[in-house]
Design an enzyme around this catalytic site. Structure first.
Site, PDB file in Angstrom:
ATOM      1  N   TRP A  21      -3.744  -1.739  -1.324  1.00  0.00           N
ATOM      2  CA  TRP A  21      -3.633  -2.958  -2.111  1.00  0.00           C
ATOM      3  C   TRP A  21      -4.015  -4.051  -1.120  1.00  0.00           C
ATOM      4  O   TRP A  21      -3.229  -4.411  -0.255  1.00  0.00           O
ATOM      5  CB  TRP A  21      -2.188  -3.088  -2.603  1.00  0.00           C
ATOM      6  CG  TRP A  21      -1.821  -4.368  -3.260  1.00  0.00           C
ATOM      7  CD1 TRP A  21      -1.277  -5.480  -2.669  1.00  0.00           C
ATOM      8  CD2 TRP A  21      -1.901  -4.677  -4.642  1.00  0.00           C
ATOM      9  NE1 TRP A  21      -1.040  -6.436  -3.610  1.00  0.00           N
ATOM     10  CE2 TRP A  21      -1.409  -5.973  -4.827  1.00  0.00           C
ATOM     11  CE3 TRP A  21      -2.361  -3.971  -5.755  1.00  0.00           C
ATOM     12  CZ2 TRP A  21      -1.351  -6.594  -6.065  1.00  0.00           C
ATOM     13  CZ3 TRP A  21      -2.294  -4.584  -6.990  1.00  0.00           C
ATOM     14  CH2 TRP A  21      -1.797  -5.872  -7.139  1.00  0.00           C
ATOM     15  N   LYS A  45       0.448  -5.827 -20.603  1.00  0.00           N
ATOM     16  CA  LYS A  45       0.715  -6.396 -19.281  1.00  0.00           C
ATOM     17  C   LYS A  45      -0.286  -7.493 -18.960  1.00  0.00           C
ATOM     18  O   LYS A  45       0.057  -8.528 -18.416  1.00  0.00           O
ATOM     19  CB  LYS A  45       0.661  -5.293 -18.217  1.00  0.00           C
ATOM     20  CG  LYS A  45       0.951  -5.777 -16.806  1.00  0.00           C
ATOM     21  CD  LYS A  45       2.385  -6.244 -16.662  1.00  0.00           C
ATOM     22  CE  LYS A  45       2.672  -6.866 -15.309  1.00  0.00           C
ATOM     23  NZ  LYS A  45       3.887  -7.718 -15.354  1.00  0.00           N
ATOM     24  N   GLU A  59      11.086 -11.303 -25.089  1.00  0.00           N
ATOM     25  CA  GLU A  59      10.028 -10.293 -25.064  1.00  0.00           C
ATOM     26  C   GLU A  59      10.551  -8.868 -24.936  1.00  0.00           C
ATOM     27  O   GLU A  59       9.910  -7.941 -25.429  1.00  0.00           O
ATOM     28  CB  GLU A  59       8.966 -10.587 -24.004  1.00  0.00           C
ATOM     29  CG  GLU A  59       9.376 -10.414 -22.576  1.00  0.00           C
ATOM     30  CD  GLU A  59       8.238 -10.750 -21.604  1.00  0.00           C
ATOM     31  OE1 GLU A  59       7.082 -10.451 -21.896  1.00  0.00           O
ATOM     32  OE2 GLU A  59       8.541 -11.319 -20.542  1.00  0.00           O
ATOM     33  N   ARG A  85       1.418   1.584  -6.088  1.00  0.00           N
ATOM     34  CA  ARG A  85       1.588   0.594  -5.021  1.00  0.00           C
ATOM     35  C   ARG A  85       0.271  -0.096  -4.652  1.00  0.00           C
ATOM     36  O   ARG A  85       0.258  -1.048  -3.886  1.00  0.00           O
ATOM     37  CB  ARG A  85       2.136   1.275  -3.753  1.00  0.00           C
ATOM     38  CG  ARG A  85       3.511   1.859  -3.926  1.00  0.00           C
ATOM     39  CD  ARG A  85       3.927   2.630  -2.687  1.00  0.00           C
ATOM     40  NE  ARG A  85       4.130   1.749  -1.558  1.00  0.00           N
ATOM     41  CZ  ARG A  85       5.275   1.158  -1.266  1.00  0.00           C
ATOM     42  NH1 ARG A  85       6.323   1.358  -2.033  1.00  0.00           N
ATOM     43  NH2 ARG A  85       5.387   0.375  -0.214  1.00  0.00           N
ATOM     44  N   GLU A  92      11.703 -19.832 -18.832  1.00  0.00           N
ATOM     45  CA  GLU A  92      11.432 -18.468 -18.379  1.00  0.00           C
ATOM     46  C   GLU A  92      12.549 -17.501 -18.806  1.00  0.00           C
ATOM     47  O   GLU A  92      12.273 -16.361 -19.196  1.00  0.00           O
ATOM     48  CB  GLU A  92      11.238 -18.455 -16.851  1.00  0.00           C
ATOM     49  CG  GLU A  92      11.039 -17.100 -16.220  1.00  0.00           C
ATOM     50  CD  GLU A  92       9.853 -16.296 -16.767  1.00  0.00           C
ATOM     51  OE1 GLU A  92       9.058 -16.836 -17.547  1.00  0.00           O
ATOM     52  OE2 GLU A  92       9.771 -15.102 -16.430  1.00  0.00           O
ATOM     53  N   LYS A 151      11.959 -14.167 -21.114  1.00  0.00           N
ATOM     54  CA  LYS A 151      12.366 -12.822 -20.672  1.00  0.00           C
ATOM     55  C   LYS A 151      13.175 -12.129 -21.756  1.00  0.00           C
ATOM     56  O   LYS A 151      12.942 -10.984 -22.110  1.00  0.00           O
ATOM     57  CB  LYS A 151      13.224 -12.932 -19.423  1.00  0.00           C
ATOM     58  CG  LYS A 151      12.864 -12.582 -18.084  1.00  0.00           C
ATOM     59  CD  LYS A 151      11.632 -11.967 -17.603  1.00  0.00           C
ATOM     60  CE  LYS A 151      10.361 -12.149 -18.329  1.00  0.00           C
ATOM     61  NZ  LYS A 151       9.259 -12.752 -17.690  1.00  0.00           N
ATOM     62  N   HIS A 154      19.037 -33.481 -31.082  1.00  0.00           N
ATOM     63  CA  HIS A 154      17.956 -33.999 -31.927  1.00  0.00           C
ATOM     64  C   HIS A 154      17.456 -32.922 -32.893  1.00  0.00           C
ATOM     65  O   HIS A 154      16.324 -33.005 -33.373  1.00  0.00           O
ATOM     66  CB  HIS A 154      16.800 -34.510 -31.059  1.00  0.00           C
ATOM     67  CG  HIS A 154      17.203 -35.678 -30.201  1.00  0.00           C
ATOM     68  ND1 HIS A 154      17.398 -36.943 -30.706  1.00  0.00           N
ATOM     69  CD2 HIS A 154      17.496 -35.749 -28.887  1.00  0.00           C
ATOM     70  CE1 HIS A 154      17.772 -37.753 -29.716  1.00  0.00           C
ATOM     71  NE2 HIS A 154      17.850 -37.046 -28.601  1.00  0.00           N
ATOM     72  N   CYS A 164       0.856  -1.178   0.000  1.00  0.00           N
ATOM     73  CA  CYS A 164       0.000   0.000   0.000  1.00  0.00           C
ATOM     74  C   CYS A 164       0.895   1.232   0.000  1.00  0.00           C
ATOM     75  O   CYS A 164       2.105   1.109   0.127  1.00  0.00           O
ATOM     76  CB  CYS A 164      -0.868   0.031   1.250  1.00  0.00           C
ATOM     77  SG  CYS A 164      -1.814  -1.470   1.495  1.00  0.00           S
ATOM     78  N   ASN A 177       0.899   0.160   6.003  1.00  0.00           N
ATOM     79  CA  ASN A 177       1.348  -0.658   4.874  1.00  0.00           C
ATOM     80  C   ASN A 177       2.088  -1.840   5.480  1.00  0.00           C
ATOM     81  O   ASN A 177       3.019  -1.650   6.243  1.00  0.00           O
ATOM     82  CB  ASN A 177       2.285   0.180   3.989  1.00  0.00           C
ATOM     83  CG  ASN A 177       3.001  -0.662   2.955  1.00  0.00           C
ATOM     84  OD1 ASN A 177       2.493  -1.687   2.530  1.00  0.00           O
ATOM     85  ND2 ASN A 177       4.174  -0.220   2.562  1.00  0.00           N
ATOM     86  N   GLY A 178       1.647  -3.059   5.169  1.00  0.00           N
ATOM     87  CA  GLY A 178       2.314  -4.231   5.726  1.00  0.00           C
ATOM     88  C   GLY A 178       1.292  -5.254   6.181  1.00  0.00           C
ATOM     89  O   GLY A 178       0.124  -5.190   5.787  1.00  0.00           O
TER      90      GLY A 178
HETATM   91  O1  M6R Z   1      -1.235 -11.950 -15.415  1.00  0.00           O
HETATM   92  P1  M6R Z   1      -0.794 -13.326 -15.825  1.00  0.00           P
HETATM   93  O2  M6R Z   1       0.244 -13.902 -14.940  1.00  0.00           O
HETATM   94  O3  M6R Z   1      -1.944 -14.271 -15.993  1.00  0.00           O
HETATM   95  O4  M6R Z   1      -0.136 -13.112 -17.247  1.00  0.00           O
HETATM   96  C1  M6R Z   1       0.329 -14.204 -17.994  1.00  0.00           C
HETATM   97  C2  M6R Z   1       1.213 -13.745 -19.121  1.00  0.00           C
HETATM   98  O5  M6R Z   1       0.514 -12.875 -19.963  1.00  0.00           O
HETATM   99  C3  M6R Z   1       2.475 -13.045 -18.622  1.00  0.00           C
HETATM  100  O6  M6R Z   1       3.195 -13.851 -17.741  1.00  0.00           O
HETATM  101  C4  M6R Z   1       3.377 -12.673 -19.818  1.00  0.00           C
HETATM  102  O7  M6R Z   1       3.871 -13.823 -20.396  1.00  0.00           O
HETATM  103  C5  M6R Z   1       4.515 -11.753 -19.361  1.00  0.00           C
HETATM  104  N1  M6R Z   1       4.700 -10.707 -20.307  1.00  0.00           N
HETATM  105  C6  M6R Z   1       5.824 -12.460 -19.257  1.00  0.00           C
HETATM  106  O8  M6R Z   1       6.849 -11.619 -18.852  1.00  0.00           O
END
Ligand code: M6R
Length: 622
Positions: free
Chosen positions: A74, A617, A503, A27, A496, A500, A519, A2, A100-101
């Site tokens: 939050w 996002k 993207e 936040r 992962e 990263k 393979h 928060c 906050n906490g």
């Molecule tokens: O909000 P979510 O965790 O459900 O989102 C899933 C994906 O859209 C999200 O993880 C996306 O792959 C990110 N851009 C990865 O960094």
């Protein structure tokens, strides 16, 4: 997470507190509120939703107040409603608190205070503080003395009764010429002005008015008047905090001094894991997840687990699958949410479907949850956003505590998801006496709990290697292609790490189970191709080294991610050492340098790191 602000001086306090609060909206933004002294009691105005709603609700109220505290929420304890918004008040309306906490012993305190006659009006943990302060003020012996000093003493005693994390600010009707604040494990900053002072959860929130700040430390307690800031420890003993002059520009300030939200959020990893663990491990080592309340019989009836998610959350699920299968010995499938829904999935009343999502609003994940529920499965959401659709509609919810994640590339949320999965594993194991992990205090259980507790400090040490990773990234920014290889848990990490990099840098990056290299993908290895090999799993490290030698023989650029103390293979052009932990938690630690690597490669290529092209996002369409 928060946000808190406050002002005391001679200017319109409510307006200033709200202006600063808007800079903290990142936040948390499920509700907000402000408190200021009125004639007989403290006036509190609160609203659900964005701060703009609070402004509408306030209209001109409090326009002449010269002291105010404010909060943007939050939700952690209690739904995002007006009653649960802060400030929270005591029974008399003469004490207002923003917080906050997380107060870990709030249930016990609430029970005790209720039995003493205190009336609670919210579901929050914060409200216990308001009542504790009320009780502590009432217990002050009659006598002379500076009322502000006496009140500070009473508040310190009240705060001393809570365990957990807090940044709090308190306003009292009877001493409106002071704001009282305390900090433990949650940030709090005092901004210094001329005849006025400010407070906030971070520096940028006060920068419009001052660049001279005091950063409070854990355990600090401060009394703020227009002219003086007195800092003590919890016993009242004075402590010296030198003010700091902030030289950031405004754009950098919003990101806490970091050039991008992504980098800021990578640096929030240790805090995120700490907060995700907080209150969930009892002193005995038992994992306590009150929101799940599974019975042993219920768990015994769930013979299969299906993990469903998208993107980074799916990659977290890949780690979860191994954890569940190895530690719980229950068959576990991981599905991409968009595939699950149309696959006529094999889930029924005997299946636990674990949905993982940062936002809780990803359309495919929501559709998968509905499909699973329609088939009679038990659904459990591991989700970051309280009040999101997933959090509201799943049968059970386990919140990660990453706080708002702004960068499109998910970083801290992934660490929180892995932490939550490990906690869930231990929790479920406790329900099944046939499992070695079931015995709280037994060797296996103890080892995993200790490893979880060590993670925040180990993540800090991963971050200390940032300059080395940045240097490595600059030598790799011109590579034409990237492969990330690993086996077992390391395969999940490679997925992962590749996501990263691709993207945010727009470079082609692929992950493979390392055994698959020969393979097919090996045909693509040539000078200019980078291969990052994860070698953190002792059982398969020899095989990994062979794979990396195959790459080197074709002139690929080889980087190994290995445990500190392990010998780097002689074929490695770059080495990234990771602190040691149990196999299942290596993915938590090894992802931080991978996030940094992606960040610095993208930076070297001048990419738009926080908002990569074509991506959003939260993907709210199927
Ligand atoms: O909000 P979510 O965790 O459900 O989102 C899933 C994906 O859209 C999200 O993880 C996306 O792959 C990110 N851009 C990865 O960094």
């Amino acid at each position: 997470m928060c946000g808190i602000t406050g002002y005391i001086g001679s200017r319109p306090a409510v307006a200033i507190a709200l202006t600063n609060l808007k800079r903290l909206e990142y936040r948390g933004y499920d509700s907000s509120g402000v408190a200021f002294p009125n004639r007989t009691h403290i006036r509190v105005v609160r609203a659900t939703g964005r701060i703009a709603n609070l402004e509408r609700e306030l209209a001109d109220a409090g326009a002449d107040a010269t002291v105010a505290i404010a909060h943007t929420r939050w939700a952690t304890h209690g739904r995002p409603t007006e009653a649960n918004a802060h400030p929270q008040r005591d029974c008399t309306g003469r004490v207002a608190v923003v917080h906050n906490g997380i107060i870990e012993n709030y249930a016990e305190l609430r029970h005790q205070l209720s039995s003493e006659g205190h009336r609670f009006t919210s579901e929050t943990d914060t409200e216990v503080l308001a009542h504790l302060i009320e009780a502590s003020l009432a217990a002050l012996p009659n006598g002379a003395g500076d009322p502000v000093v006496r009140a500070a003493d009473a508040i310190r005693r009240a705060v001393g009764r809570v365990t957990g994390s807090y940044a709090i600010a308190v306003l009292l009707q009877d001493t409106p010429d002071a704001i009282y604040v305390a900090r433990k494990d949650s940030p709090l900053v005092v901004g210094l002005g001329e005849g006025e002072n400010f407070l906030a959860s971070d520096i940028p929130a006060v920068m419009r008015y001052t660049r001279r700040v005091i950063l409070l430390n854990d355990g600090d307690f401060a009394t703020i008047t227009p002219d003086i800031v007195t800092v003590t420890d919890i016993t009242g003993a004075p402590v010296l905090r030198e003010p700091l002059d902030v030289t950031w520009d405004d754009a950098a300030a919003e990101k806490g001094g970091y050039p991008h939200f992504m980098l800021k959020e990578i640096h929030e990893g240790p805090r995120t894991v700490r907060d995700t663990l907080r209150g969930r491990i009892a002193e005995s080592g038992e994992i306590v997840l009150p929101d799940l309340n599974f019975t042993s019989a219920q768990w015994a009836g769930l013979q299969r687990i299906a993990i469903v998610a998208c993107g980074t959350a799916y990659n977290a699920g890949m780690v979860g699958k191994r954890m569940f299968e190895q530690m719980l010995r229950r068959p576990t499938e991981v599905s991409i949410a968009s595939e699950f829904r149309y696959s006529d999935p094999l889930v029924d009343e005997g299946t636990l479907v674990v949905l993982i999502s940062q936002s809780g609003e990803t359309a495919d994940t929501l559709a998968a949850m509905r499909e699973a529920r329609a088939r009679g499965a038990t659904t459990l959401a591991i989700v970051n956003v309280v009040g999101s659709t997933l959090a509201r509609d799943a049968d059970f919810v386990m919140l990660t505590q990453a706080g708002p994640e702004i960068g499109v590339a998910s970083t801290k949320a992934y660490l929180a998801q892995l932490t939550a999965l490990a906690l869930l594993c231990l929790y479920l194991a406790q329900l099944d006496p046939s499992q070695p992990l079931a015995e709280v205090g037994g060797a296996a259980h103890r080892e995993l709990v200790a490893a979880l507790q060590a993670l925040p400090a180990q993540l800090e040490s991963c971050l200390e290697r940032e300059p080395e990773v940045a240097a490595l990234a600059s030598s790799m920014a011109n590579c034409t292609g990237f492969f990330f290889l690993g086996r077992g848990y390391d395969h999940a990490s490679s997925l992962e790490a590749a996501l990263k990099l691709k993207e945010i840098s727009y470079l082609h990056a692929e992950a493979y189970a390392a055994g698959e290299l020969k393979h097919g993908p090996l045909a693509l290895v040539e000078p200019g191709v980078a291969v990052i090999g994860f070698c953190t799993q002792p059982a398969t490290n020899d095989k990994m080294v062979s794979n990396l030698k195959e790459v080197k023989a074709r002139d690929g650029f080889v980087v190994t991610v290995l445990r500190e103390g392990d010998l780097a293979p002689d074929c490695a052009d770059g080495v990234i050492p990771i602190p040691n932990t149990v196999d299942a938690l290596m993915p938590v630690l090894s992802m931080v340098p991978m996030q940094l690597l992606a960040y610095y490669v993208a930076h070297a290529r001048s990419c738009d790191i926080d908002q990569p092209r074509n991506l959003a996002k939260s993907v709210t369409v199927e």
